[in-house]
Design a protein around this motif. Structure first.
Motif, PDB file in Angstrom:
ATOM      1  N   ILE A  29       0.837  -1.206   0.000  1.00 59.87           N
ATOM      2  CA  ILE A  29       0.000   0.000   0.000  1.00 59.87           C
ATOM      3  C   ILE A  29       0.870   1.254   0.000  1.00 59.87           C
ATOM      4  CG2 ILE A  29      -1.662   1.331   1.363  1.00 59.87           C
ATOM      5  CD1 ILE A  29      -2.857  -1.385   2.234  1.00 59.87           C
ATOM      6  N   GLU A  30       1.939   1.238   0.783  1.00 61.47           N
ATOM      7  CA  GLU A  30       2.840   2.391   0.818  1.00 61.47           C
ATOM      8  C   GLU A  30       3.546   2.587  -0.522  1.00 61.47           C
ATOM      9  OE1 GLU A  30       5.139   1.231   4.146  1.00 61.47           O
ATOM     10  OE2 GLU A  30       3.693   2.004   5.625  1.00 61.47           O
ATOM     11  N   THR A  31       3.750   1.489  -1.266  1.00 55.85           N
ATOM     12  CA  THR A  31       4.369   1.571  -2.590  1.00 55.85           C
ATOM     13  C   THR A  31       3.424   2.196  -3.603  1.00 55.85           C
ATOM     14  OG1 THR A  31       5.744  -0.369  -2.137  1.00 55.85           O
ATOM     15  CG2 THR A  31       5.393   0.184  -4.456  1.00 55.85           C
ATOM     16  N   GLY A  32       2.118   2.019  -3.384  1.00 56.89           N
ATOM     17  CA  GLY A  32       1.139   2.597  -4.290  1.00 56.89           C
ATOM     18  C   GLY A  32      -0.030   1.710  -4.629  1.00 56.89           C
ATOM     19  N   GLY A  51      -2.427  -5.064   8.103  1.00 56.25           N
ATOM     20  CA  GLY A  51      -1.541  -4.352   7.193  1.00 56.25           C
ATOM     21  C   GLY A  51      -2.146  -3.055   6.704  1.00 56.25           C
ATOM     22  N   ILE A  52      -3.436  -3.091   6.397  1.00 51.48           N
ATOM     23  CA  ILE A  52      -4.125  -1.866   5.984  1.00 51.48           C
ATOM     24  C   ILE A  52      -4.089  -0.834   7.108  1.00 51.48           C
ATOM     25  CG2 ILE A  52      -6.389  -0.913   5.410  1.00 51.48           C
ATOM     26  CD1 ILE A  52      -6.956  -3.582   3.949  1.00 51.48           C
ATOM     27  N   ALA A 224       6.481 -11.193  -1.655  1.00 54.13           N
ATOM     28  CA  ALA A 224       6.772 -11.065  -0.226  1.00 54.13           C
ATOM     29  C   ALA A 224       7.882 -10.050   0.012  1.00 54.13           C
ATOM     30  CB  ALA A 224       7.147 -12.422   0.365  1.00 54.13           C
ATOM     31  N   SER A 225       8.895 -10.042  -0.856  1.00 49.89           N
ATOM     32  CA  SER A 225      10.034  -9.149  -0.631  1.00 49.89           C
ATOM     33  C   SER A 225       9.713  -7.737  -1.097  1.00 49.89           C
ATOM     34  CB  SER A 225      11.272  -9.663  -1.363  1.00 49.89           C
ATOM     35  OG  SER A 225      11.201  -9.390  -2.748  1.00 49.89           O
ATOM     36  N   ALA A 226      10.299  -6.767  -0.414  1.00 47.33           N
ATOM     37  CA  ALA A 226      10.080  -5.364  -0.759  1.00 47.33           C
ATOM     38  C   ALA A 226      10.547  -5.072  -2.182  1.00 47.33           C
ATOM     39  CB  ALA A 226      10.796  -4.469   0.238  1.00 47.33           C
TER      40      ALA A 226
END
Length: 268
Positions: A29-32, A51-52, A224-226
């Motif tokens: 979510i922070e990524t977009g 997470g939300i 899973a990975s950033a």
């Protein structure tokens, strides 16, 4: 009810309940990402909700979908467990509720009226189907009072689902593509590697960009990975040319990642 439906969604299959899933959803979510896909069978709906909640993004700006498990498709079970999913996800209503598989307890005469009633009662905003064969899709659409918003199936360059993609365009619903990079089998395909090198991209990004080039298709890669979360998101900016798309169109091999004896396409 969210009106946000981002074509590139975040899949949560095999993200274990707990911190792995919570952190993954929050980072996505922070990524977009604004479209998050889960299911009763993933056993991680509560972690998706956590997470939300870890982000500063308003719930109204997110589109959260879940799916009824194959043991929960009788009328009463569908209604009861959909409400439980809504509560685990911490929402007033589910943006999209799918039938995960038309197997086991699936009965069009019970399951489909339950979906209609769940929309009428405000538990879910939209109806989705998943893993339906064309004849099953036709039967369901004909029986349902409400429109089908999305049909979710495995779809990638090695399994292109032309018939179901054409049907999505004709019927004005979304084909939501799971396993859109074929669990990275796309990295072993020479044509995709060459197209990726041409664009300074990865084969996974090429696969996602190809799906995004198609009408009414919405891929939902799981990561899973950033780094993979960010890499998948960057595929939105990859523009394939006509020659690239035509070359990928010719790759269809009918190769399924998800396949088992009871699957609808293996019916006698």
């Amino acid at each position: 009810m969210s009106d946000t439906f981002d074509r590139l969604g975040y899949g949560t299959y095999k993200l274990a309940d707990g911190e792995e899933c919570t952190a993954g959803v929050a980072h996505a979510i922070e990524t977009g990402y604004r479209h998050v896909d889960t299911a009763q069978g993933y056993d991680n709906e509560a972690s998706v909700a956590a997470g939300i909640d870890r982000t500063d993004v308003d719930r109204e700006d997110l589109f959260v979908a879940t799916k009824l498990s194959t043991d929960n498709l009788s009328y009463d079970d569908a209604v009861a467990t959909a409400k439980a999913s809504r509560d685990r996800l911490g929402v007033d209503s589910l943006d999209l509720l799918y039938v995960h598989w038309p197997i086991n307890t699936y009965d069009p005469e019970e399951t489909l009226p339950a979906l209609d009633d769940l929309v009428d009662d405000g538990v879910a905003d939209r109806i989705g189907l998943s893993n339906f064969e064309p004849d099953q899709l036709t039967e369901a659409i004909d029986r349902l009072d409400h429109d089908v918003f999305a049909h979710q199936v495995e779809c990638h360059p090695l399994l292109q689902q032309r018939e179901l993609r054409e049907r999505a365009v004709e019927d004005d619903h979304w084909l939501v593509a799971y396993s859109p990079i074929a669990r990275n089998r796309v990295a072993d395909v020479d044509a995709l590697r060459e197209i990726a090198a041409k664009h300074d991209a990865s084969p996974a990004q090429v696969s996602l960009a190809w799906l995004l080039s198609k009408d009414r298709v919405a891929p939902i890669p799981k990561a899973a990975s950033a780094d993979h979360v960010a890499e998948n998101w960057a595929a939105r900016d990859l523009e394939l040319d006509d020659a690239d798309v035509e070359r990928i169109d010719g790759l269809d091999r009918g190769e399924r990642v998800v396949d088992f004896e009871e699957a609808p396409w293996n019916r006698a």
